[in-house]
Each structure stands twice: as C-alpha cells, then as structure tokens.
Design an enzyme around this catalytic site. Structure first.
Site, PDB file in Angstrom:
ATOM      1  N   SER A 183      -1.964   5.409   4.634  1.00 20.13           N
ATOM      2  CA  SER A 183      -0.798   5.090   4.040  1.00 20.13           C
ATOM      3  C   SER A 183       0.002   5.941   2.739  1.00 20.13           C
ATOM      4  CB  SER A 183      -1.101   3.655   4.097  1.00 20.13           C
ATOM      5  OG  SER A 183      -2.201   3.468   3.432  1.00 20.13           O
ATOM      6  N   HIS A 211       0.004   3.061  10.104  1.00 23.57           N
ATOM      7  CA  HIS A 211       0.802   4.118  10.272  1.00 23.57           C
ATOM      8  C   HIS A 211       0.993   4.648  11.292  1.00 23.57           C
ATOM      9  CE1 HIS A 211       3.259   3.103   6.036  1.00 23.57           C
ATOM     10  NE2 HIS A 211       1.692   2.367   5.693  1.00 23.57           N
ATOM     11  N   LYS A 242       5.402  -2.381  11.016  1.00 24.23           N
ATOM     12  CA  LYS A 242       6.023  -0.611  11.263  1.00 24.23           C
ATOM     13  C   LYS A 242       6.902  -0.413  11.738  1.00 24.23           C
ATOM     14  CE  LYS A 242       2.365  -0.989   7.064  1.00 24.23           C
ATOM     15  NZ  LYS A 242       1.015  -0.990   6.522  1.00 24.23           N
TER      16      LYS A 242
HETATM   17  C1  PLP Z   1       0.704  -1.763   6.158  1.00 25.49           C
HETATM   18  C2  PLP Z   1      -1.224  -1.562   6.283  1.00 25.49           C
HETATM   19  C3  PLP Z   1      -1.810  -3.235   6.724  1.00 25.49           C
HETATM   20  C4  PLP Z   1      -0.914  -4.257   6.692  1.00 25.49           C
HETATM   21  O1  PLP Z   1       0.081  -4.594   7.827  1.00 25.49           O
HETATM   22  P1  PLP Z   1       1.432  -6.170   7.858  1.00 25.49           P
HETATM   23  O2  PLP Z   1       1.390  -6.330   9.196  1.00 25.49           O
HETATM   24  O3  PLP Z   1       2.010  -4.933   7.125  1.00 25.49           O
HETATM   25  O4  PLP Z   1       0.377  -6.850   7.360  1.00 25.49           O
HETATM   26  C5  PLP Z   1      -2.639  -3.044   7.165  1.00 25.49           C
HETATM   27  N1  PLP Z   1      -3.634  -1.660   7.546  1.00 25.49           N
HETATM   28  C6  PLP Z   1      -2.919  -0.967   6.854  1.00 25.49           C
HETATM   29  C7  PLP Z   1      -3.348   0.809   6.961  1.00 25.49           C
HETATM   30  C8  PLP Z   1      -1.511  -0.905   6.790  1.00 25.49           C
HETATM   31  O5  PLP Z   1      -1.096   0.504   6.618  1.00 25.49           O
END
Ligand code: PLP
Length: 405
Positions: A183, A211, A242
């Site tokens: 990320s 992602h 996302k």
């Molecule tokens: C953003 C992210 C999460 C968390 O996801 P949310 O739905 O915002 O809680 C978990 N793992 C990774 C790799 C992320 O980038």
C-alpha cells in the site's frame, strides 16, 4: 465537569516535535476526482476510489432502494439476529468474483484480517509474514497464539529461511501472508514464487488484495487472477472500501474457511454486520465492474500517463507498478512540506512519513483513478513541478520521458 484524568500532552508534544501532528482534512464534497476543501476545489490524489465507483449512479440508487426495502440497519451480529439474504447474496457474488467456493464478509478489510489471523491459527501453527505487510495484518498476527516469522520485504530467500525455521520448530500448519499490492510503494507481491516456496514447504498462502482487487486481473479480480494462481492461494482477503467504493472486508476461500470464521472470527461474532444499503451498493459495484470494463482500462491509462509524467520531471517513484505512485522525498518533514505546497497549487495529496514508512523514505503518496481527466492530471503534474521548484528539491529529470510504468 472534570477534565479527562489522563494527560496526553507529552505524547502530542512529541508528535508535534517530530512534525507528525496533522489535523484531519475536512472535505465539503464527495470523494471524487476533485474535492472541496476550505471552499477551494482541489484535484484529489488521496483516495482509494480507483474506479470512481464511490459516486457511480448505480451504486447510489442501489443503496437508496435497499434502505426502502431492508431498513437502515442490520439489527445485531448475524449469529444472533439472523442474517439478511442480501448479505448472503453478496458473499455468493464475492466467491464467484474471487473464483473460490465461499466467502464471508466482515465490517472492513481491517476486521477481515483480525478475523482470519486471530481465528484460524492455533498455538502449534505458524504465520510467516512480509515485513511491509499492512498494519491490519500486523494487528491480526498480534491476536494469534501461533508462532510469528517475519521475512524482509519481497525477499524470497528470507521467506525460505523462515519456512525452514517454522519446520524445525515443529509447527503444525504454516500460513504465509502477503499483501497483493503493497500500500505504500505500489509494488506487486512476487506471488507465483511465494506460492511455489510455500507449496514446497507444505505451507498455505493468504493474500490481502485490498489494493489489488478492482485493479489487477480480469475485470479486477485481483492478484491471484492476475498471475493465474487459481486454487493455489488458500485465503484471499479483500476490502470493499477501495476500488469497490463502499465499505467492508471479506475473506474468500473454502467452505471450511467460511464455516470456521463464522464460529471463530471474533469481529464476525462480536460486531454487527453491514447496513443493507452498504451491501446493496457493493453488489451494484461488482456488477458495474463487469458491465463497464472501460473503467479499468482508463485507470491503467491514467496510471501510465501520470507515473511517466512524474518520472519525466525527475521524481523518485520507487518500485511502483500500480496506480499507487509514491513521490519519495526523504524525511517526514519534507514530505509534509511538499504536500502543503501541492495544496497551495490545487492538489490534495497527503504526506506520509515515519513510522508508516522508513525514516528516510518519507513521501507524498498519489493514487490516480479512472475518473481523472487528462486535464486534471496535467494540472497535477504542473503543480508537482512548481512545488518542487519552490522547495528547491533535488530532481533528476529525464529528457525523453521514457519512464517505465
Ligand atoms: C486498506 C487496507 C486494509 C484495510 O481495509 P479497510 O476496508 O479500509 O479496513 C487492509 N489491508 C490492506 C493491505 C490495505 O491496504
């Protein structure tokens, strides 16, 4: 009235001294290609809204209709209040999307990692984790009694060593865990090699595609599809916040995995499920991803255009291979200064510093979406050039613009 009887002054002072104290940025608009902050329209390079689905008319309509049909809330945890059929429908759809037998949704990607890592491994087991995995994986690992083995980022020899250590320690089941796309740097996990190493050691693999879903693979199915590794990755975690544009997380895998998480995943057992509107919007999003492949195409066109533009200007974009493009400038303070200068020039992109990234790898992280126009990306590149000049940043411009992406 008495004041809170704990003082946090010293902690806050420390954050300020390190240049890490950042007030929340308040938006007076939806999260779109542009956002309104303090009365000004800024180009938004800060959201994870990869496909622009957050404001897609079909998602909004689906959410509104679901409130009319199903109500505003879901009542209680699903093991107690029962589960609405729309929740099950989303899980069937997610399993199809991921090419697995089953899936279970959680409140967020964060809680999905807590449920899986805290729920499925026991004291005799082991988890082998990439050092740059997301904080939610780290927190999930804190909840398990399994042995913990950390390997340096994307280091296959390091991974092999840890697998060997876990074997020597007599661990029963071993789970290798990696982000699909990292990320902070936007690099892609070396998943085929990770799967091979794991299989050779008799270990299972879990990938967190937060992602990667909506970004990699056919119709955005994620890193397992991207690499053609169907059936060889036991657990695929994902987020619905996302690219999918709404909120929530899930774990996709076997029927056994789903059944186990329903009984052992603490966030599933002790926290209420999504409101129906959220579920309906997610279902609509998955349909849009299938019906409108041009969104994914535009995301990648914009990614190549913007990344090569930054590289042409001489910015250090690290090892990024995806729409996440870091602009690495050094100390946290430098990253925050660049972010501020960009803001003055009409671009919203947040600075990120230690401890989220290494001390000397502070950066402004940018994410383009399918919704950005060429004009917006050009204006953002101009702002980067002007901000760098204002800060006298040391750049290494490339004349021919042959930036790789
Ligand atoms: C953003 C992210 C999460 C968390 O996801 P949310 O739905 O915002 O809680 C978990 N793992 C990774 C790799 C992320 O980038």
């Amino acid at each position: 009235m008495t004041d809170l009887d704990i003082s946090l002054g010293a902690e806050l002072e420390q954050l300020r001294a390190e240049g890490r104290f950042r007030p929340l940025v308040v938006l007076d608009s939806p999260q779109d290609a542009e956002v309104v902050i303090e009365g000004r329209r800024l180009i938004n390079l800060s959201s994870n809204n990869y496909l622009g689905l957050n404001t897609h008319p079909r998602l909004k309509e689906a959410a509104i209709e679901a409130v009319r049909v199903w109500g505003a809330g879901s009542g209680a945890v699903r093991t107690i209040a029962g589960t609405q059929s729309i929740h099950e429908e989303l899980e069937t759809r997610l399993a199809q999307f991921k090419g697995t037998a089953a899936a279970l949704t959680l409140q967020s990607g964060y809680t999905a990692n807590l449920a899986v890592l805290g729920g499925v491994l026991g004291e005799q087991d082991a988890v082998v984790s990439d050092a740059l995995n997301h904080a939610s994986i780290i927190d999930g690992i804190r909840l398990t009694k399994a042995g913990r083995y950390l390997y340096p980022h994307s280091d296959l020899d390091g991974l092999e060593q840890k697998l060997e250590e876990a074997r020597r320690d007599g661990r029963r089941r071993v789970l290798v865990v990696t982000d699909g796309v990292f990320s902070m740097d936007g690099d892609i996990a070396l998943l085929p090699a990770i799967v091979e190493r794991a299989e050779a050691a008799g270990a299972a693999v879990m990938v967190d595609d937060a992602h990667a879903s909506g970004v990699l693979g056919r119709a955005g199915r994620g890193s397992v599809d991207h690499f053609g590794l169907e059936g060889r990755v036991a657990i695929q975690v994902g987020t619905l916040s996302k690219a999918v544009g709404v909120l929530g997380g899930y774990a996709a895998g076997s029927q056994e995995l789903r059944d186990a998480l329903i009984h052992l995943g603490r966030p599933f057992l002790f926290s209420t499920s999504h409101p129906p509107a959220v579920v309906a919007a997610c279902l609509a999003a998955l349909q849009v991803m299938e019906d409108e492949p041009n969104l994914l195409e535009r995301l990648w066109e914009n990614t190549h255009y913007f990344k090569s533009g930054l590289q042409r200007l001489g910015f250090d974009c690290g090892n990024s291979e995806t729409p996440i493009t870091p602009v690495i400038v050094g100390e946290a303070r430098a990253a925050m200064a660049l972010s501020d200068e960009l803001r003055n020039r009409g671009v919203f992109a947040q600075g990120i510093g230690f401890p989220t990234v290494a001390r000397d790898r502070g950066r402004v992280r940018t994410i383009v979406t399918s919704s950005h126009t060429r004009d917006q990306l050009d204006r953002a590149l101009d702002a980067f050039a002007d901000a760098a000049a204002a800060l006298s940043l040391d750049l290494a411009p490339r004349g021919d613009g042959s930036g790789s992406a």
